[in-house]
Write a protein that holds these residues in place. Structure first.
Motif, PDB file in Angstrom:
ATOM      1  N   ALA A  19      -4.621   0.960   1.238  1.00  0.00           N
ATOM      2  CA  ALA A  19      -5.644   0.754   2.261  1.00  0.00           C
ATOM      3  C   ALA A  19      -6.726  -0.196   1.769  1.00  0.00           C
ATOM      4  O   ALA A  19      -7.192  -1.070   2.513  1.00  0.00           O
ATOM      5  CB  ALA A  19      -6.249   2.091   2.667  1.00  0.00           C
ATOM      6  N   PHE A  20      -7.136  -0.043   0.496  1.00  0.00           N
ATOM      7  CA  PHE A  20      -8.176  -0.924  -0.031  1.00  0.00           C
ATOM      8  C   PHE A  20      -7.665  -2.349  -0.201  1.00  0.00           C
ATOM      9  O   PHE A  20      -8.295  -3.312   0.253  1.00  0.00           O
ATOM     10  CB  PHE A  20      -8.702  -0.399  -1.364  1.00  0.00           C
ATOM     11  N   LEU A  21      -6.519  -2.512  -0.850  1.00  0.00           N
ATOM     12  CA  LEU A  21      -6.042  -3.849  -1.183  1.00  0.00           C
ATOM     13  C   LEU A  21      -5.654  -4.662   0.043  1.00  0.00           C
ATOM     14  O   LEU A  21      -5.867  -5.870   0.079  1.00  0.00           O
ATOM     15  CB  LEU A  21      -4.858  -3.752  -2.147  1.00  0.00           C
ATOM     16  N   THR A  22      -5.060  -4.029   1.039  1.00  0.00           N
ATOM     17  CA  THR A  22      -4.673  -4.795   2.225  1.00  0.00           C
ATOM     18  C   THR A  22      -5.888  -5.221   3.035  1.00  0.00           C
ATOM     19  O   THR A  22      -5.810  -6.157   3.835  1.00  0.00           O
ATOM     20  CB  THR A  22      -3.714  -3.980   3.104  1.00  0.00           C
ATOM     21  N   GLY A  23      -7.030  -4.578   2.807  1.00  0.00           N
ATOM     22  CA  GLY A  23      -8.257  -5.009   3.453  1.00  0.00           C
ATOM     23  C   GLY A  23      -9.083  -5.947   2.605  1.00  0.00           C
ATOM     24  O   GLY A  23      -9.948  -6.661   3.118  1.00  0.00           O
ATOM     25  N   PHE A  24      -8.820  -5.964   1.293  1.00  0.00           N
ATOM     26  CA  PHE A  24      -9.607  -6.764   0.361  1.00  0.00           C
ATOM     27  C   PHE A  24      -9.319  -8.254   0.524  1.00  0.00           C
ATOM     28  O   PHE A  24     -10.221  -9.087   0.499  1.00  0.00           O
ATOM     29  CB  PHE A  24      -9.325  -6.297  -1.059  1.00  0.00           C
ATOM     30  N   ARG A  25      -8.049  -8.622   0.633  1.00  0.00           N
ATOM     31  CA  ARG A  25      -7.585  -9.976   0.956  1.00  0.00           C
ATOM     32  C   ARG A  25      -7.794 -11.009  -0.149  1.00  0.00           C
ATOM     33  O   ARG A  25      -7.309 -12.125  -0.044  1.00  0.00           O
ATOM     34  CB  ARG A  25      -8.236 -10.487   2.256  1.00  0.00           C
ATOM     35  N   VAL A  29      -1.135  -9.272  -1.976  1.00  0.00           N
ATOM     36  CA  VAL A  29      -0.414  -8.019  -1.818  1.00  0.00           C
ATOM     37  C   VAL A  29       0.178  -7.930  -0.422  1.00  0.00           C
ATOM     38  O   VAL A  29      -0.217  -8.640   0.503  1.00  0.00           O
ATOM     39  CB  VAL A  29      -1.325  -6.792  -2.056  1.00  0.00           C
ATOM     40  N   SER A  30       1.118  -7.013  -0.285  1.00  0.00           N
ATOM     41  CA  SER A  30       1.653  -6.652   1.018  1.00  0.00           C
ATOM     42  C   SER A  30       1.859  -5.148   0.998  1.00  0.00           C
ATOM     43  O   SER A  30       2.446  -4.608   0.053  1.00  0.00           O
ATOM     44  CB  SER A  30       2.989  -7.369   1.286  1.00  0.00           C
ATOM     45  N   GLY A  31       1.339  -4.454   1.992  1.00  0.00           N
ATOM     46  CA  GLY A  31       1.435  -2.995   1.986  1.00  0.00           C
ATOM     47  C   GLY A  31       1.897  -2.451   3.317  1.00  0.00           C
ATOM     48  O   GLY A  31       1.545  -2.975   4.377  1.00  0.00           O
ATOM     49  N   ASP A  32       2.729  -1.426   3.271  1.00  0.00           N
ATOM     50  CA  ASP A  32       3.153  -0.718   4.473  1.00  0.00           C
ATOM     51  C   ASP A  32       3.453   0.720   4.082  1.00  0.00           C
ATOM     52  O   ASP A  32       3.167   1.147   2.956  1.00  0.00           O
ATOM     53  CB  ASP A  32       4.372  -1.395   5.119  1.00  0.00           C
ATOM     54  N   SER A  33       4.022   1.474   4.998  1.00  0.00           N
ATOM     55  CA  SER A  33       4.283   2.882   4.718  1.00  0.00           C
ATOM     56  C   SER A  33       5.288   3.072   3.590  1.00  0.00           C
ATOM     57  O   SER A  33       5.380   4.152   3.000  1.00  0.00           O
ATOM     58  CB  SER A  33       4.797   3.577   5.990  1.00  0.00           C
ATOM     59  N   GLY A  34       6.033   2.029   3.269  1.00  0.00           N
ATOM     60  CA  GLY A  34       7.035   2.150   2.211  1.00  0.00           C
ATOM     61  C   GLY A  34       6.506   1.893   0.820  1.00  0.00           C
ATOM     62  O   GLY A  34       7.218   2.113  -0.163  1.00  0.00           O
ATOM     63  N   GLY A  35       5.285   1.410   0.691  1.00  0.00           N
ATOM     64  CA  GLY A  35       4.738   1.151  -0.630  1.00  0.00           C
ATOM     65  C   GLY A  35       3.866  -0.082  -0.674  1.00  0.00           C
ATOM     66  O   GLY A  35       3.428  -0.605   0.352  1.00  0.00           O
ATOM     67  N   LEU A  36       3.634  -0.567  -1.883  1.00  0.00           N
ATOM     68  CA  LEU A  36       2.741  -1.691  -2.126  1.00  0.00           C
ATOM     69  C   LEU A  36       3.486  -2.778  -2.888  1.00  0.00           C
ATOM     70  O   LEU A  36       4.117  -2.511  -3.914  1.00  0.00           O
ATOM     71  CB  LEU A  36       1.536  -1.225  -2.948  1.00  0.00           C
ATOM     72  N   LEU A 283     -19.038   4.222  -4.357  1.00  0.00           N
ATOM     73  CA  LEU A 283     -20.197   4.016  -3.477  1.00  0.00           C
ATOM     74  C   LEU A 283     -19.944   2.886  -2.508  1.00  0.00           C
ATOM     75  O   LEU A 283     -20.314   2.961  -1.323  1.00  0.00           O
ATOM     76  CB  LEU A 283     -21.439   3.737  -4.314  1.00  0.00           C
ATOM     77  N   ARG A 284     -19.325   1.795  -2.973  1.00  0.00           N
ATOM     78  CA  ARG A 284     -19.088   0.652  -2.099  1.00  0.00           C
ATOM     79  C   ARG A 284     -18.147   1.007  -0.945  1.00  0.00           C
ATOM     80  O   ARG A 284     -18.333   0.573   0.188  1.00  0.00           O
ATOM     81  CB  ARG A 284     -18.486  -0.511  -2.895  1.00  0.00           C
ATOM     82  N   ILE A 285     -17.087   1.757  -1.249  1.00  0.00           N
ATOM     83  CA  ILE A 285     -16.089   2.008  -0.210  1.00  0.00           C
ATOM     84  C   ILE A 285     -16.380   3.268   0.607  1.00  0.00           C
ATOM     85  O   ILE A 285     -15.893   3.401   1.731  1.00  0.00           O
ATOM     86  CB  ILE A 285     -14.669   2.097  -0.791  1.00  0.00           C
ATOM     87  N   GLY A 286     -17.175   4.175   0.031  1.00  0.00           N
ATOM     88  CA  GLY A 286     -17.421   5.422   0.729  1.00  0.00           C
ATOM     89  C   GLY A 286     -18.846   5.636   1.173  1.00  0.00           C
ATOM     90  O   GLY A 286     -19.139   6.525   1.985  1.00  0.00           O
ATOM     91  N   GLY A 287     -19.766   4.818   0.638  1.00  0.00           N
ATOM     92  CA  GLY A 287     -21.169   5.016   0.934  1.00  0.00           C
ATOM     93  C   GLY A 287     -21.654   4.241   2.122  1.00  0.00           C
ATOM     94  O   GLY A 287     -22.783   4.389   2.559  1.00  0.00           O
TER      95      GLY A 287
END
Length: 287
Positions: A19-25, A29-36, A283-287
């Motif tokens: 979730a973090f890496l596919t949004g980081f850009r 990376v390439s991510g889906d339900s099957g892995g990273l 803090l950055r991702i959850g705050g």
């Protein structure tokens, strides 16, 4: 397809990393339900690899999609453990939440989060230079073009293609880079020279104190205080860096702790040792 397994640390959840890496850009990376899927070059040797990670109970399976220079499984694992924060001590991290109620609540809200790093301190340094005084979308486009033109291409199981970021020798050979001013190109060349001379070795940088590591990195032209902290924490994977020059993080601290003084922020962060980098990431991702 060659593969090996890594023991999954307590509290690690691959879906959180995806979730973090596919949004980081800023990473390939390439991510889906099957892995990273990841494409990167190993620290120091610059051997390119392409990997598919999947989670199976207590194990992380690493399928090797591409390994043209026959990097060893142990070298690949060492790099993965740094990139994904797999070797960090969760017991001492959770103890921080017992001392700091704000951190404790964020830990409970984000139980599978571990800090994710760039593939190398070199790549973090390049990103810090490209993004200086440049709109994020423009810096991302430049970095993507560099990867597509000069990086190692990896075909993922889902059919997509990702490109690892090129190593310092390749960057050193580029006299022009579209969209990058001459001053930044000169800085990138100097950064490449430093990487080729071993000054950006992740293991070495991760072992230094924040003051010593920052001083060493700031001797490289184009690397200022913010960039040095980014390279140490998010490149080398130094576990105990508190970014003193990151306005977004300090804005979060102002809101969550109700104090605006930067020196007080530094005092608050002292209780986060030895995982100030991990808590800052949280803090950055959850705050």
């Amino acid at each position: 397809m060659p593969a090996f397994e890594i023991s999954r640390p307590d509290g690690f959840d691959l879906s959180e990393t995806i979730a973090f890496l596919t949004g980081f850009r800023a990473m390939s990376v390439s991510g889906d339900s099957g892995g990273l899927d990841l494409a990167f070059s190993l620290d120091d040797s610059w051997e390119p690899v392409g990997l598919h990670l999947s989670q199976h109970g207590a194990e992380l399976r690493v399928d090797i999609l591409s390994n043209p220079e026959d990097a060893s499984d142990s070298a690949i694992q060492l790099n993965l453990e740094r990139i994904l924060g797999l070797k960090l001590d969760i017991r001492r991290y959770l103890e921080i939440g017992e001392r700091d109620l704000v951190v404790g609540q964020l830990q409970r809200d984000n139980p599978g989060v571990r800090p994710v790093s760039f593939s190398t301190a070199w790549e973090a340094g390049v990103w810090s230079i490209l993004s200086q005084r440049t709109r994020r979308v423009q810096a991302l486009a430049i970095k993507r073009r560099l990867s597509e033109a000069h990086g190692h291409a990896v075909v993922c199981p889902n059919g997509s293609t990702i490109h690892g970021f090129p190593g310092p020798a390749t960057m050193r050979s580029l006299a022009e880079i579209q969209g990058v001013p001459l001053q930044k190109i000169e800085w990138l060349h100097g950064l490449a020279d430093a990487a080729l001379q071993g000054a950006l070795d992740c293991e070495k940088l991760a072992s230094l104190s924040q003051n010593d590591g920052s001083a060493a990195l700031r001797a490289i032209p184009g690397i200022g205080p913010f960039s040095a902290e980014l390279i140490l924490a998010r490149g080398a994977g130094n576990p105990d860096i508190f970014p003193m020059h990151e306005p977004i993080l300090h804005g979060i601290l102002c809101r969550l702790y109700g104090v605006t003084d930067l020196e007080r922020h530094h005092e608050i962060a002292e209780s986060w040792r030895p995982h100030r980098s991990w808590v800052s990431f949280l803090l950055r991702i959850g705050g």
